[in-house]
Design a protein around this motif. Sequence first.
Motif, PDB file in Angstrom:
ATOM      1  N   CYS A   1      22.058  15.391 -31.400  1.00 52.47           N
ATOM      2  CA  CYS A   1      20.598  15.269 -31.446  1.00 52.47           C
ATOM      3  C   CYS A   1      20.221  13.785 -31.463  1.00 52.47           C
ATOM      4  CB  CYS A   1      20.081  15.985 -32.694  1.00 52.47           C
ATOM      5  SG  CYS A   1      18.370  15.646 -33.081  1.00 52.47           S
TER       6      CYS A   1
ATOM      7  N   ALA B   1      18.067  11.706 -28.751  1.00 58.16           N
ATOM      8  CA  ALA B   1      16.814  11.068 -29.184  1.00 58.16           C
ATOM      9  C   ALA B   1      16.846   9.561 -28.947  1.00 58.16           C
ATOM     10  CB  ALA B   1      16.561  11.371 -30.658  1.00 58.16           C
TER      11      ALA B   1
ATOM     12  N   LEU C   1      12.363  17.329 -33.037  1.00 54.16           N
ATOM     13  CA  LEU C   1      12.474  15.896 -32.758  1.00 54.16           C
ATOM     14  C   LEU C   1      12.464  15.636 -31.250  1.00 54.16           C
ATOM     15  CD1 LEU C   1      13.013  12.931 -33.443  1.00 54.16           C
ATOM     16  CD2 LEU C   1      15.430  13.481 -33.741  1.00 54.16           C
TER      17      LEU C   1
ATOM     18  N   ARG D   1       9.151  15.617 -29.473  1.00 48.21           N
ATOM     19  CA  ARG D   1       8.406  14.366 -29.614  1.00 48.21           C
ATOM     20  C   ARG D   1       8.976  13.290 -28.692  1.00 48.21           C
ATOM     21  NH1 ARG D   1       4.181  14.161 -33.327  1.00 48.21           N
ATOM     22  NH2 ARG D   1       4.116  16.148 -34.389  1.00 48.21           N
TER      23      ARG D   1
ATOM     24  N   GLY E   1       9.177   9.651 -32.652  1.00 50.27           N
ATOM     25  CA  GLY E   1      10.615   9.717 -32.402  1.00 50.27           C
ATOM     26  C   GLY E   1      11.410   8.888 -33.393  1.00 50.27           C
TER      27      GLY E   1
ATOM     28  N   GLY F   1      11.215  10.503 -36.887  1.00 48.45           N
ATOM     29  CA  GLY F   1      12.085  11.681 -36.966  1.00 48.45           C
ATOM     30  C   GLY F   1      13.550  11.309 -36.969  1.00 48.45           C
ATOM     31  N   GLN F   2      13.904  10.384 -36.084  1.00 46.18           N
ATOM     32  CA  GLN F   2      15.318  10.052 -35.919  1.00 46.18           C
ATOM     33  C   GLN F   2      15.829   9.063 -36.974  1.00 46.18           C
ATOM     34  OE1 GLN F   2      17.815  10.107 -33.215  1.00 46.18           O
ATOM     35  NE2 GLN F   2      18.586   8.029 -33.201  1.00 46.18           N
TER      36      GLN F   2
ATOM     37  N   LEU G   1      15.957  11.955 -40.118  1.00 42.41           N
ATOM     38  CA  LEU G   1      17.328  12.447 -39.856  1.00 42.41           C
ATOM     39  C   LEU G   1      18.365  11.520 -40.474  1.00 42.41           C
ATOM     40  CD1 LEU G   1      19.402  14.297 -38.375  1.00 42.41           C
ATOM     41  CD2 LEU G   1      19.093  12.897 -36.351  1.00 42.41           C
TER      42      LEU G   1
ATOM     43  N   GLN H   1       6.578  13.767 -41.272  1.00 41.10           N
ATOM     44  CA  GLN H   1       7.624  13.716 -42.302  1.00 41.10           C
ATOM     45  C   GLN H   1       7.663  15.032 -43.088  1.00 41.10           C
ATOM     46  OE1 GLN H   1       6.438  12.646 -46.051  1.00 41.10           O
ATOM     47  NE2 GLN H   1       8.157  14.047 -46.331  1.00 41.10           N
TER      48      GLN H   1
ATOM     49  N   MET I   1       9.167  17.745 -40.766  1.00 40.94           N
ATOM     50  CA  MET I   1      10.582  17.611 -40.394  1.00 40.94           C
ATOM     51  C   MET I   1      11.530  17.652 -41.582  1.00 40.94           C
ATOM     52  SD  MET I   1      10.632  14.769 -37.398  1.00 40.94           S
ATOM     53  CE  MET I   1      10.326  15.215 -35.692  1.00 40.94           C
TER      54      MET I   1
END
Lengths: 297, 250
Positions: free
Chosen positions: A62, A66, A130, A133, A142, A145-146, A150, A212, A215
């Motif tokens: 993932c 991303a 993710l 986006r 992005g 999320g990443q 994550l 946030q 996710m």
Amino acid sequence: MTDFLKGYDIQYWLESCPQGYLEDTQYGHGASAREPDLVLENPTLREQAIGTTVQLVVGERCALAASSGLINAAPDEASKRFLATQTLDEARHVEVFTHRLYDLGVKKGELEDVIAQYANPNLVHFAELLLERVDAKDFVAGVVGQNVVLEGMAFNVFEMLQAANRETNPKFAQTLAGTIADERRHVGFGENRIGSLVREHPERKRDIEQLQKEMSYFMLATFGDQMRQGPTPEQVSEIVTASGGTPVRQAEWQGLKLSEAAPEELEAVLGDTILKEFKLRLERIGIEYQTPERPAA
Amino acid sequence: MDLHALEPEDFDREVRSFEFWLDAVRDYLPTADGLELPPDDVAPEDREPLITVLSSYCVGEMMALEGAGGLIRSAPNRSSKIFLSTQTVDEGRHLEVLTNRMTELGVEDVDAEIRRRANPYLLEFRERLLDLIAQGRWQQALFVQNVLLESMEFAAFCHHIQLADARTRAILEGIVKDERRHMGFGENELGRLIAEDPGLRDDLSHLRQEFDYLALGSFEHALTELRIPAAEHPTLKRGYLAAVKRLGFA
């Protein structure tokens, strides 16, 4: 902004990563290191190791999709160059964790089936959110999320896994140590870059907080599921003793004896640590932590 | 390990890995304490033309960075994704060393200078390449990125190496080593795909005609900007056409 990005250029990455902590490693560990015999021979321990490693492969796949997808969305050249190094870091993580699955006896032709069998649905759902986006070329969403959700959350899990394996599985612990060093850089970039974007575009603050909230549920749910799976510490001790070995009791993380802790204790301390650091990180970025809600089924 | 003793699938996996990339680039990457570049000896009258050439290279490398990164998503297997990740970081590094070179030459706002001098043919090339990537057309996008664009860069850099000042030459020689690896991946991957689907060759030939116009146009534009006599223009264009032909796409 330019000055902080200087610390994330490719020259720095080359000197600190491939020519630094990865020097003299092969697939993230010493060339002669191998998985402990007990992990390879005992079906319960082997299955636990495969299950954990599959989550790492899924998360890193993932992250690879991303970070590479965000290069085109990045608003400046320096961020694009940093994301190029992150892309290769993530590809390397996919490579080393996939190799671990092979080392654990997964056949090359069975790889995708094994991943599909063990992948945590919450983690898969997180990846879908993710990548939606990223596909929309939303750089801020992005990176949040990443690099913030994550990687910021996975960072503590990697540290706990590394502490738990330092004595019993130095090969896996070394692989994790290299990964943690990379994640530290990625999280630092996310925090700095998003921090500067929030200052430039305060109107996006609410949107980032919502993201946030949405996710982080799936990440926390993944950690919880993984903690509740696999053998208990007592079962592991029994397996070790039955094989003629002595259970290791030294491994500690955040003051908790990892080899003796019940899954609920592990989940609680992990949750506390993740959330504590995560809240601090969000504070530095300039946004307020939002408690995640269980999504409607 | 004897690479040539491996089965084809294992060979691909090995030569496209992070480990293989690291071994390949280790000897020519600058480190904190090694691989010193020659001193700067650009004559004052050569400075402006060099900045114009470097600006075009930066547009090409930025396109290559965005292209390689974008291709990862549609790559059909793990080994291709990993190879393209090494290519992404190569392209980012090329961009970094070329913009640093512009700074050394006294350019204060590199981004603005690149925009001001950008070659319009290259900008159109970029737009069309990124369109193919966005549409997920793996074979076509890979052909344009790893055969046509890399051949363009290869021809331009090899030509420039013969004329360049010592410091720029050392930088370009490092870049050309990477380009060879990228072209090799394109040739290998597309060769396999054409063997499975012979009709693909015609499809790529049509695409090539569209992009050749932009490639040759960008060379013409750059050479004119540099006031190179028209009689010398065909050399560079022949270099590009020969590079594409060597890869089996005559």
